[in-house]
Motif scaffolding. Sequence first.
Motif, PDB file in Angstrom:
ATOM      1  N   GLU A 171       2.489  14.782   6.815  1.00  0.00           N
ATOM      2  CA  GLU A 171       0.939  14.769   6.655  1.00  0.00           C
ATOM      3  C   GLU A 171       0.485  13.777   5.618  1.00  0.00           C
ATOM      4  O   GLU A 171       1.422  13.650   4.808  1.00  0.00           O
ATOM      5  CB  GLU A 171       0.810  16.207   6.408  1.00  0.00           C
ATOM      6  CG  GLU A 171       0.865  17.026   7.298  1.00  0.00           C
ATOM      7  CD  GLU A 171       0.073  17.338   8.558  1.00  0.00           C
ATOM      8  OE1 GLU A 171      -1.067  16.902   8.559  1.00  0.00           O
ATOM      9  OE2 GLU A 171       0.502  17.749   9.691  1.00  0.00           O
ATOM     10  N   LYS A 172      -0.579  13.076   5.732  1.00  0.00           N
ATOM     11  CA  LYS A 172      -1.160  12.150   4.807  1.00  0.00           C
ATOM     12  C   LYS A 172      -0.903  12.747   3.498  1.00  0.00           C
ATOM     13  O   LYS A 172      -0.579  12.112   2.512  1.00  0.00           O
ATOM     14  CB  LYS A 172      -2.404  11.911   5.216  1.00  0.00           C
ATOM     15  CG  LYS A 172      -3.129  10.652   4.188  1.00  0.00           C
ATOM     16  CD  LYS A 172      -2.228   9.483   4.209  1.00  0.00           C
ATOM     17  CE  LYS A 172      -3.101   8.291   3.326  1.00  0.00           C
ATOM     18  NZ  LYS A 172      -2.526   6.902   3.495  1.00  0.00           N
ATOM     19  N   SER A 173      -1.212  13.844   3.288  1.00  0.00           N
ATOM     20  CA  SER A 173      -1.197  14.725   1.795  1.00  0.00           C
ATOM     21  C   SER A 173       0.033  14.638   1.415  1.00  0.00           C
ATOM     22  O   SER A 173       0.177  14.595   0.054  1.00  0.00           O
ATOM     23  CB  SER A 173      -1.719  16.180   2.009  1.00  0.00           C
ATOM     24  OG  SER A 173      -1.034  17.098   2.712  1.00  0.00           O
ATOM     25  N   GLU A 174       1.252  14.849   2.217  1.00  0.00           N
ATOM     26  CA  GLU A 174       2.518  14.845   1.780  1.00  0.00           C
ATOM     27  C   GLU A 174       2.785  13.264   1.332  1.00  0.00           C
ATOM     28  O   GLU A 174       3.637  13.009   0.369  1.00  0.00           O
ATOM     29  CB  GLU A 174       3.348  15.080   2.783  1.00  0.00           C
ATOM     30  CG  GLU A 174       4.968  15.184   2.170  1.00  0.00           C
ATOM     31  CD  GLU A 174       5.449  16.185   1.322  1.00  0.00           C
ATOM     32  OE1 GLU A 174       6.519  15.837   0.934  1.00  0.00           O
ATOM     33  OE2 GLU A 174       4.385  16.973   0.773  1.00  0.00           O
ATOM     34  N   VAL A 175       2.366  12.262   1.977  1.00  0.00           N
ATOM     35  CA  VAL A 175       2.690  11.035   1.659  1.00  0.00           C
ATOM     36  C   VAL A 175       1.873  10.710   0.438  1.00  0.00           C
ATOM     37  O   VAL A 175       2.686  10.195  -0.468  1.00  0.00           O
ATOM     38  CB  VAL A 175       2.123   9.919   3.063  1.00  0.00           C
ATOM     39  CG1 VAL A 175       2.119   8.458   2.375  1.00  0.00           C
ATOM     40  CG2 VAL A 175       2.761  10.083   3.903  1.00  0.00           C
ATOM     41  N   ARG A 176       0.732  11.116   0.282  1.00  0.00           N
ATOM     42  CA  ARG A 176      -0.119  10.809  -1.272  1.00  0.00           C
ATOM     43  C   ARG A 176       0.762  11.426  -2.307  1.00  0.00           C
ATOM     44  O   ARG A 176       0.919  10.825  -3.429  1.00  0.00           O
ATOM     45  CB  ARG A 176      -1.456  11.203  -0.990  1.00  0.00           C
ATOM     46  CG  ARG A 176      -2.511  10.481  -0.368  1.00  0.00           C
ATOM     47  CD  ARG A 176      -3.697  10.815  -0.505  1.00  0.00           C
ATOM     48  NE  ARG A 176      -4.644  10.094   0.401  1.00  0.00           N
ATOM     49  CZ  ARG A 176      -5.148  10.606   1.665  1.00  0.00           C
ATOM     50  NH1 ARG A 176      -5.225  11.946   2.036  1.00  0.00           N
ATOM     51  NH2 ARG A 176      -6.063   9.990   2.152  1.00  0.00           N
TER      52      ARG A 176
ATOM     53  N   GLY B 112       0.993  -1.013  -0.070  1.00  0.00           N
ATOM     54  CA  GLY B 112      -0.018   0.008   0.118  1.00  0.00           C
ATOM     55  C   GLY B 112       0.746   1.259  -0.068  1.00  0.00           C
ATOM     56  O   GLY B 112       1.847   1.075   0.011  1.00  0.00           O
ATOM     57  N   VAL B 113       0.089   2.451  -0.205  1.00  0.00           N
ATOM     58  CA  VAL B 113       0.715   3.675  -0.045  1.00  0.00           C
ATOM     59  C   VAL B 113       1.658   3.977   1.112  1.00  0.00           C
ATOM     60  O   VAL B 113       2.869   4.479   0.626  1.00  0.00           O
ATOM     61  CB  VAL B 113      -0.224   4.781  -0.408  1.00  0.00           C
ATOM     62  CG1 VAL B 113       0.279   6.229  -0.225  1.00  0.00           C
ATOM     63  CG2 VAL B 113      -0.864   4.812  -1.496  1.00  0.00           C
ATOM     64  N   ASP B 114       1.333   3.901   2.206  1.00  0.00           N
ATOM     65  CA  ASP B 114       2.039   4.102   3.486  1.00  0.00           C
ATOM     66  C   ASP B 114       3.293   3.335   3.519  1.00  0.00           C
ATOM     67  O   ASP B 114       4.311   4.044   3.877  1.00  0.00           O
ATOM     68  CB  ASP B 114       1.050   4.035   4.773  1.00  0.00           C
ATOM     69  CG  ASP B 114       0.066   4.994   4.889  1.00  0.00           C
ATOM     70  OD1 ASP B 114       0.140   6.017   4.329  1.00  0.00           O
ATOM     71  OD2 ASP B 114      -1.013   4.845   5.462  1.00  0.00           O
ATOM     72  N   SER B 115       3.178   1.965   3.615  1.00  0.00           N
ATOM     73  CA  SER B 115       4.564   1.225   3.467  1.00  0.00           C
ATOM     74  C   SER B 115       5.602   1.559   2.408  1.00  0.00           C
ATOM     75  O   SER B 115       6.778   1.576   2.451  1.00  0.00           O
ATOM     76  CB  SER B 115       4.392  -0.167   3.701  1.00  0.00           C
ATOM     77  OG  SER B 115       3.482  -0.742   2.565  1.00  0.00           O
ATOM     78  N   ALA B 116       5.099   1.820   1.268  1.00  0.00           N
ATOM     79  CA  ALA B 116       5.567   2.245   0.040  1.00  0.00           C
ATOM     80  C   ALA B 116       6.552   3.526   0.056  1.00  0.00           C
ATOM     81  O   ALA B 116       7.585   3.493   0.114  1.00  0.00           O
ATOM     82  CB  ALA B 116       4.730   2.230  -1.356  1.00  0.00           C
ATOM     83  N   VAL B 117       5.762   4.381   0.601  1.00  0.00           N
ATOM     84  CA  VAL B 117       6.590   5.793   0.910  1.00  0.00           C
ATOM     85  C   VAL B 117       7.460   5.502   2.154  1.00  0.00           C
ATOM     86  O   VAL B 117       8.436   6.236   1.857  1.00  0.00           O
ATOM     87  CB  VAL B 117       5.176   6.844   1.099  1.00  0.00           C
ATOM     88  CG1 VAL B 117       6.052   8.071   1.671  1.00  0.00           C
ATOM     89  CG2 VAL B 117       4.465   7.219  -0.233  1.00  0.00           C
ATOM     90  N   THR B 118       7.157   4.907   3.117  1.00  0.00           N
ATOM     91  CA  THR B 118       8.220   4.501   4.165  1.00  0.00           C
ATOM     92  C   THR B 118       9.375   4.269   3.193  1.00  0.00           C
ATOM     93  O   THR B 118      10.610   4.508   3.732  1.00  0.00           O
ATOM     94  CB  THR B 118       7.669   3.480   5.214  1.00  0.00           C
ATOM     95  OG1 THR B 118       6.476   4.070   5.896  1.00  0.00           O
ATOM     96  CG2 THR B 118       8.634   2.870   6.058  1.00  0.00           C
TER      97      THR B 118
ATOM     98  N   VAL C  97       5.980  -2.436  -6.004  1.00  0.00           N
ATOM     99  CA  VAL C  97       6.701  -1.484  -5.281  1.00  0.00           C
ATOM    100  C   VAL C  97       8.118  -1.590  -5.171  1.00  0.00           C
ATOM    101  O   VAL C  97       8.919  -0.663  -5.539  1.00  0.00           O
ATOM    102  CB  VAL C  97       5.990  -1.362  -4.000  1.00  0.00           C
ATOM    103  CG1 VAL C  97       6.968  -0.763  -3.098  1.00  0.00           C
ATOM    104  CG2 VAL C  97       4.602  -0.664  -3.875  1.00  0.00           C
ATOM    105  N   CYS C  98       8.298  -3.196  -5.006  1.00  0.00           N
ATOM    106  CA  CYS C  98       9.804  -3.292  -4.647  1.00  0.00           C
ATOM    107  C   CYS C  98      10.789  -3.031  -6.029  1.00  0.00           C
ATOM    108  O   CYS C  98      11.892  -2.737  -6.282  1.00  0.00           O
ATOM    109  CB  CYS C  98       9.989  -4.693  -4.213  1.00  0.00           C
ATOM    110  SG  CYS C  98       9.518  -4.723  -2.537  1.00  0.00           S
ATOM    111  N   ALA C  99       9.743  -3.592  -7.329  1.00  0.00           N
ATOM    112  CA  ALA C  99      10.732  -3.433  -8.481  1.00  0.00           C
ATOM    113  C   ALA C  99      10.725  -1.866  -8.788  1.00  0.00           C
ATOM    114  O   ALA C  99      11.728  -1.581  -9.420  1.00  0.00           O
ATOM    115  CB  ALA C  99       9.712  -4.222  -9.547  1.00  0.00           C
TER     116      ALA C  99
END
Length: 182
Positions: A172-177, A17-23, A61-63
């Motif tokens: 902020e979540k908006s920055e993560v997106r 998902g988005v959060d773990s990918a951005v992490t 995501v990993c690729a």
Amino acid sequence: VKALLLWVIIIVALSGGVDSAVTALCLLRDGYHVEALHMTNWDDANEYCTAGTDLADARRVCADLGIHLHHVNFSREYRDDVFADFLSELRAGRTPNPDVACNRHIKFGVFLEHAGRLGADLIATGHYARILAGLKPRLFMPADREKDQTYFLHSIEGSALRRTLFPLGLLEKSEVRRLARD
């Protein structure tokens, strides 16, 4: 200093998902050696279980990020340590929270141990929380108060917090997106 960070191996709990990918992205940008570990916690094939899709998303995501993906199945541990307790608490008339138990037993229990066997110095997750380091690490609310997940993390042992990073705690979540879109 960045060259030294390459020697620190961080394994990200990657759902796809988005959060773990951005992490993972944030840690890569900071100069860390990042790998990912995707865990399957439920293996029954039905319309509610998206384990196969989640793993495919994690692979993509990993690729895209150029990092190694490990995969492990913790379904047995989840059923024994989280789901069985959940059912028992329901039968007793209480209102259990399986997310709190999953964090304590799975993500910051068997996941952390498995990551250590893979060579990780630290783990990271996409939770919105911050850690105040010290002799006794403590959880703090994230910058984005509307995404605060400290309640779901409150039962994690200090020894696990010492080996954990929450890069999204300052965003902020908006920055993560935005980072995910870019």
